[in-house]
Design a protein around this motif. Structure first.
Motif, mmCIF file in Angstrom:
data_model
loop_
_atom_site.group_PDB
_atom_site.id
_atom_site.type_symbol
_atom_site.label_atom_id
_atom_site.label_comp_id
_atom_site.label_asym_id
_atom_site.label_seq_id
_atom_site.Cartn_x
_atom_site.Cartn_y
_atom_site.Cartn_z
ATOM 1 N N GLU A 58 -61.655 -53.049 -29.547
ATOM 2 C CA GLU A 58 -60.432 -52.500 -29.024
ATOM 3 C C GLU A 58 -59.282 -53.351 -29.574
ATOM 4 O O GLU A 58 -58.427 -52.792 -29.717
ATOM 5 N N GLU A 59 -59.402 -54.625 -29.793
ATOM 6 C CA GLU A 59 -58.403 -55.473 -30.352
ATOM 7 C C GLU A 59 -58.029 -55.181 -31.692
ATOM 8 O O GLU A 59 -56.756 -54.857 -32.141
ATOM 9 N N LEU A 60 -59.036 -55.034 -32.492
ATOM 10 C CA LEU A 60 -58.826 -54.477 -33.607
ATOM 11 C C LEU A 60 -58.051 -52.988 -34.046
ATOM 12 O O LEU A 60 -57.196 -53.002 -34.441
ATOM 13 N N LEU A 61 -58.750 -52.292 -33.098
ATOM 14 C CA LEU A 61 -58.225 -50.528 -33.179
ATOM 15 C C LEU A 61 -56.753 -50.708 -32.717
ATOM 16 O O LEU A 61 -55.680 -50.280 -33.365
ATOM 17 N N HIS A 62 -56.488 -51.411 -31.740
ATOM 18 C CA HIS A 62 -54.952 -51.501 -31.186
ATOM 19 C C HIS A 62 -54.196 -52.213 -32.358
ATOM 20 O O HIS A 62 -52.983 -51.890 -32.537
ATOM 21 N N THR A 63 -54.699 -53.382 -32.919
ATOM 22 C CA THR A 63 -53.769 -54.029 -33.845
ATOM 23 C C THR A 63 -53.408 -53.125 -34.931
ATOM 24 O O THR A 63 -52.284 -53.135 -35.583
ATOM 25 N N PHE A 64 -54.539 -52.629 -35.494
ATOM 26 C CA PHE A 64 -54.473 -51.797 -36.746
ATOM 27 C C PHE A 64 -53.436 -50.549 -36.574
ATOM 28 O O PHE A 64 -52.884 -50.339 -37.182
ATOM 29 N N SER A 65 -53.416 -50.154 -35.154
ATOM 30 C CA SER A 65 -52.679 -48.937 -34.849
ATOM 31 C C SER A 65 -51.247 -49.336 -34.783
ATOM 32 O O SER A 65 -50.191 -48.419 -34.977
ATOM 33 N N SER A 66 -50.858 -50.437 -34.515
ATOM 34 C CA SER A 66 -49.494 -50.840 -34.824
ATOM 35 C C SER A 66 -48.990 -50.747 -36.178
ATOM 36 O O SER A 66 -47.519 -50.790 -36.133
ATOM 37 N N PHE A 67 -49.723 -50.563 -37.221
ATOM 38 C CA PHE A 67 -49.021 -50.310 -38.442
ATOM 39 C C PHE A 67 -48.759 -48.890 -38.657
ATOM 40 O O PHE A 67 -49.587 -48.016 -38.255
ATOM 41 N N ALA A 79 -52.224 -54.361 -44.977
ATOM 42 C CA ALA A 79 -53.343 -53.986 -43.653
ATOM 43 C C ALA A 79 -54.404 -52.872 -44.025
ATOM 44 O O ALA A 79 -55.394 -52.912 -43.298
ATOM 45 N N GLY A 80 -53.993 -51.998 -44.929
ATOM 46 C CA GLY A 80 -55.082 -51.135 -45.524
ATOM 47 C C GLY A 80 -56.132 -51.761 -46.098
ATOM 48 O O GLY A 80 -57.204 -51.289 -45.908
ATOM 49 N N GLN A 81 -55.931 -52.669 -46.984
ATOM 50 C CA GLN A 81 -56.809 -53.427 -47.761
ATOM 51 C C GLN A 81 -57.907 -54.102 -46.807
ATOM 52 O O GLN A 81 -59.023 -54.305 -46.854
#
Length: 174
Positions: A17-26, A42-44
């Motif tokens: 959940e934390e990973l997906l939330h953080t990645f979604s912020s980009f 972030a993509g890398q």
């Protein structure tokens, strides 16, 4: 193992959940922006996590474990959650220099995390995996591989937060 199954499932879900939330912020413009010299985008980071997927090891050859199946969790945590320690990664999971599509990477990360969660519910986590050894740690049990995935994801979620902060600082200064 019952206690571990509930604990690992909780840890997996919180970490995903934390990973997906953080990645979604980009947003799609920021996903490929380099925050500072010699840093990944972030993509890398997302691509690296996908290339480091433990599913093949979890579903590979296994044997009965002759030791505490959780024995190496703490030492793995000590290494991967030490954010002051700079790591190098092997070539097989080094991200490419190509542009990354935010939606594709996010969708792939969601699917990977869901598969690991499902594996943690259905596999015997006490068995030792034989298809790959973690350098410096040797053979790991499925439980230890899942915790490696958790700690590795937490490490890179921390990295994503730093990247996001640096990019936003640059935008404010610009």
């Amino acid at each position: 193992m019952e206690r571990y199954n509930k604990e690992v499932l909780n840890d997996l879900e919180k970490t995903a959940e934390e990973l997906l939330h953080t990645f979604s912020s980009f947003n799609k413009e920021l996903i490929n922006q380099v925050p500072f010299e010699r840093s990944w985008t972030a993509g890398q980071v997302g691509e690296h996590l996908l290339k480091s997927n433990v599913m093949g090891v979890l579903f590979g050859k296994v044997k009965k474990t002759e030791r505490n199946p959780a024995e190496k969790i703490e030492p793995i945590s000590d290494v991967f959650l030490n954010f002051n320690f700079k790591m190098t990664n092997p070539d097989f999971n080094t991200p490419t220099q190509t542009e990354h599509n935010r939606e594709n990477v996010l969708s792939s990360l969601q699917k990977m995390e869901q598969k690991i969660i499902e594996a943690s519910k259905t596999l015997d986590l006490s068995e030792t995996c034989l298809d790959f050894e973690l350098p410096g740690f040797g053979e790991l049990t499925r439980l230890e591989w899942i915790y490696f995935s958790i700690f590795h994801t937490q490490r890179h979620t921390h990295q994503l937060k730093n990247i996001f902060q640096k990019i936003n600082q640059q935008l404010i200064i610009s």
